[in-house]
Design an enzyme around this catalytic site. Structure first.
Site, PDB file in Angstrom:
ATOM      1  N   PRO A   2     -41.323 -24.245  35.748  1.00 49.49           N
ATOM      2  CA  PRO A   2     -41.804 -25.585  35.379  1.00 49.49           C
ATOM      3  C   PRO A   2     -41.182 -26.048  34.065  1.00 49.49           C
ATOM      4  O   PRO A   2     -41.032 -25.270  33.135  1.00 49.49           O
ATOM      5  CB  PRO A   2     -43.317 -25.404  35.250  1.00 49.49           C
ATOM      6  CG  PRO A   2     -43.558 -23.941  35.171  1.00 49.49           C
ATOM      7  CD  PRO A   2     -42.395 -23.257  35.798  1.00 49.49           C
ATOM      8  N   GLU A   3     -40.799 -27.319  34.033  1.00 53.88           N
ATOM      9  CA  GLU A   3     -40.167 -27.899  32.840  1.00 53.88           C
ATOM     10  C   GLU A   3     -41.014 -29.082  32.358  1.00 53.88           C
ATOM     11  O   GLU A   3     -42.172 -29.208  32.754  1.00 53.88           O
ATOM     12  CB  GLU A   3     -38.724 -28.322  33.184  1.00 53.88           C
ATOM     13  CG  GLU A   3     -37.890 -27.152  33.725  1.00 53.88           C
ATOM     14  CD  GLU A   3     -36.497 -27.565  34.175  1.00 53.88           C
ATOM     15  OE1 GLU A   3     -35.942 -28.513  33.609  1.00 53.88           O
ATOM     16  OE2 GLU A   3     -35.961 -26.929  35.110  1.00 53.88           O
ATOM     17  N   LYS A  58     -42.433 -26.609  27.124  1.00 60.68           N
ATOM     18  CA  LYS A  58     -42.905 -26.148  28.436  1.00 60.68           C
ATOM     19  C   LYS A  58     -44.262 -25.449  28.335  1.00 60.68           C
ATOM     20  O   LYS A  58     -44.686 -24.801  29.280  1.00 60.68           O
ATOM     21  CB  LYS A  58     -41.887 -25.171  29.032  1.00 60.68           C
ATOM     22  CG  LYS A  58     -40.504 -25.752  29.237  1.00 60.68           C
ATOM     23  CD  LYS A  58     -39.586 -24.671  29.774  1.00 60.68           C
ATOM     24  CE  LYS A  58     -38.137 -25.113  29.772  1.00 60.68           C
ATOM     25  NZ  LYS A  58     -37.233 -24.013  30.112  1.00 60.68           N
ATOM     26  N   ARG A 111     -46.101 -13.305  35.656  1.00 61.55           N
ATOM     27  CA  ARG A 111     -45.412 -12.022  35.463  1.00 61.55           C
ATOM     28  C   ARG A 111     -44.791 -12.009  34.071  1.00 61.55           C
ATOM     29  O   ARG A 111     -45.031 -11.115  33.282  1.00 61.55           O
ATOM     30  CB  ARG A 111     -44.353 -11.836  36.542  1.00 61.55           C
ATOM     31  CG  ARG A 111     -44.957 -11.590  37.923  1.00 61.55           C
ATOM     32  CD  ARG A 111     -43.895 -11.343  38.953  1.00 61.55           C
ATOM     33  NE  ARG A 111     -43.003 -12.489  39.091  1.00 61.55           N
ATOM     34  CZ  ARG A 111     -43.270 -13.564  39.859  1.00 61.55           C
ATOM     35  NH1 ARG A 111     -44.400 -13.612  40.551  1.00 61.55           N
ATOM     36  NH2 ARG A 111     -42.427 -14.566  39.948  1.00 61.55           N
ATOM     37  N   ARG A 151     -23.581 -28.374  17.529  1.00 59.39           N
ATOM     38  CA  ARG A 151     -23.507 -27.202  18.404  1.00 59.39           C
ATOM     39  C   ARG A 151     -22.110 -26.934  18.926  1.00 59.39           C
ATOM     40  O   ARG A 151     -21.290 -27.827  19.009  1.00 59.39           O
ATOM     41  CB  ARG A 151     -24.414 -27.416  19.612  1.00 59.39           C
ATOM     42  CG  ARG A 151     -25.794 -27.605  19.159  1.00 59.39           C
ATOM     43  CD  ARG A 151     -26.760 -27.654  20.281  1.00 59.39           C
ATOM     44  NE  ARG A 151     -28.004 -27.267  19.681  1.00 59.39           N
ATOM     45  CZ  ARG A 151     -28.599 -26.122  19.883  1.00 59.39           C
ATOM     46  NH1 ARG A 151     -28.097 -25.260  20.733  1.00 59.39           N
ATOM     47  NH2 ARG A 151     -29.700 -25.821  19.261  1.00 59.39           N
ATOM     48  N   ARG A 260     -26.042 -19.148  34.042  1.00 60.27           N
ATOM     49  CA  ARG A 260     -27.066 -19.941  34.743  1.00 60.27           C
ATOM     50  C   ARG A 260     -26.410 -20.691  35.887  1.00 60.27           C
ATOM     51  O   ARG A 260     -25.293 -21.172  35.747  1.00 60.27           O
ATOM     52  CB  ARG A 260     -27.661 -21.005  33.807  1.00 60.27           C
ATOM     53  CG  ARG A 260     -28.557 -20.462  32.721  1.00 60.27           C
ATOM     54  CD  ARG A 260     -28.808 -21.601  31.730  1.00 60.27           C
ATOM     55  NE  ARG A 260     -29.766 -21.227  30.704  1.00 60.27           N
ATOM     56  CZ  ARG A 260     -31.066 -21.430  30.800  1.00 60.27           C
ATOM     57  NH1 ARG A 260     -31.572 -21.988  31.879  1.00 60.27           N
ATOM     58  NH2 ARG A 260     -31.867 -21.078  29.831  1.00 60.27           N
TER      59      ARG A 260
END
Ligand SMILES: [Zn+2]
Length: 272
Positions: A2-3, A58, A111, A151, A260
């Site tokens: 979930p975001e 989140k 978990r 960045r 990812r």
């Protein structure tokens, strides 16, 4: 996982149901999901009233009437259900909070996720590295560009780094890149102010639409919850490998960027 839109949907739905509710029952079926011995956790929570539910990135923060908080991070695979009965046997939930009104909040799939009882100060300490909320009024195209241009590395990992802005993960980083027409593998230093502005506008547009449609995860909070999951069929590229791009018809590609998975259109998403 979930975001921002999924957690915002939970925040909205839970605020409608939990404000003012008194906790009368606490069940912990997985000791690692909480941060105290079960007896301590149960004794501290029983009789407490939930004042309201807040979201940071989140995470959800349940504010209690003794000044403490419950900090919830669902991480990968976590989900919530609410009602007089759960959608599964009670033993299959890691934590359950029962309320005086007879309803329960069920925490499933914890978990890696957790529900920690913390003081206000401890919550601040834990969340101090979180970047601004995507809708923080102090986050402007200019300050966003300032944060982004500091960045290195590729765009997708930058967008999912909670220190840049908080709440974006695998799904919405892909959707935001698609919406802005920028390839997720683009090196961040090659993005100019115009590209950054496009990303910023796309970020808000995508997240706003996704929250309006209840996010992409399909587990309803209650049996009559028609909001949750409505964005899933509206995802343009996420999990759409091999399907035609909604803009140009080229097949959506699934790649891997910095470990990812990433979904994008190789034709209409360009570098920079
Ligand atoms: Zn395309």
């Amino acid at each position: 996982m979930p975001e921002w839109p999924e957690m915002e949907t939970y925040r909205k739905l839970l605020n409608e149901r939990l404000c003012g509710q008194i906790i009368t029952r606490v069940a912990v079926n997985r000791a690692k999901s909480v941060n105290e011995p079960e007896d301590t956790f149960r004794a501290a929570l029983t009789g407490r009233r939930i004042l309201f539910v807040e979201r940071k990135g989140k995470q959800l923060i349940l504010h209690l009437d003794d000044g403490n908080r419950l900090l919830l991070h669902l991480m990968l695979g976590g989900w919530l259900a609410y009602g007089a009965e759960g959608p599964k046997e009670d033993g299959e939930f890691q934590v359950i909070l029962g309320f005086a009104g007879g309803e329960n909040l069920y925490f499933g799939g914890l978990r890696l996720g957790y529900l920690h009882r913390l003081s206000a100060k401890q919550v601040l300490e834990q969340l101090k590295e979180l970047g601004p909320d995507p809708f923080d009024p102090r986050l402007t195209p200019e300050t966003f560009y300032g944060r982004l241009s500091a960045r290195r590395g590729k765009l997708k990992p930058a967008l999912t780094d909670q220190k840049l802005v908080s709440g974006i993960g695998n799904c919405y980083s892909d959707e935001i890149c698609f919406e802005s027409g920028i390839h997720p593998e683009t090196p961040v230093p090659s993005l100019d102010r115009e590209a950054s502005d496009r990303l910023f506008a796309s970020m808000r547009r995508v997240l706003e639409e996704a929250a309006e449609y209840g996010g992409y995860m399909d587990r309803p909070l209650t049996p009559d919850d028609k909001l949750t999951g409505g964005f899933d069929p509206r995802c343009r590229v996420y999990d759409r490998e091999g399907e035609p791009c909604v803009r140009c018809g080229t097949k959506v590609v699934k790649g891997e960027i910095s470990g990812r998975k990433a979904f994008y259109c190789p034709h209409c998403q360009r570098s920079g």
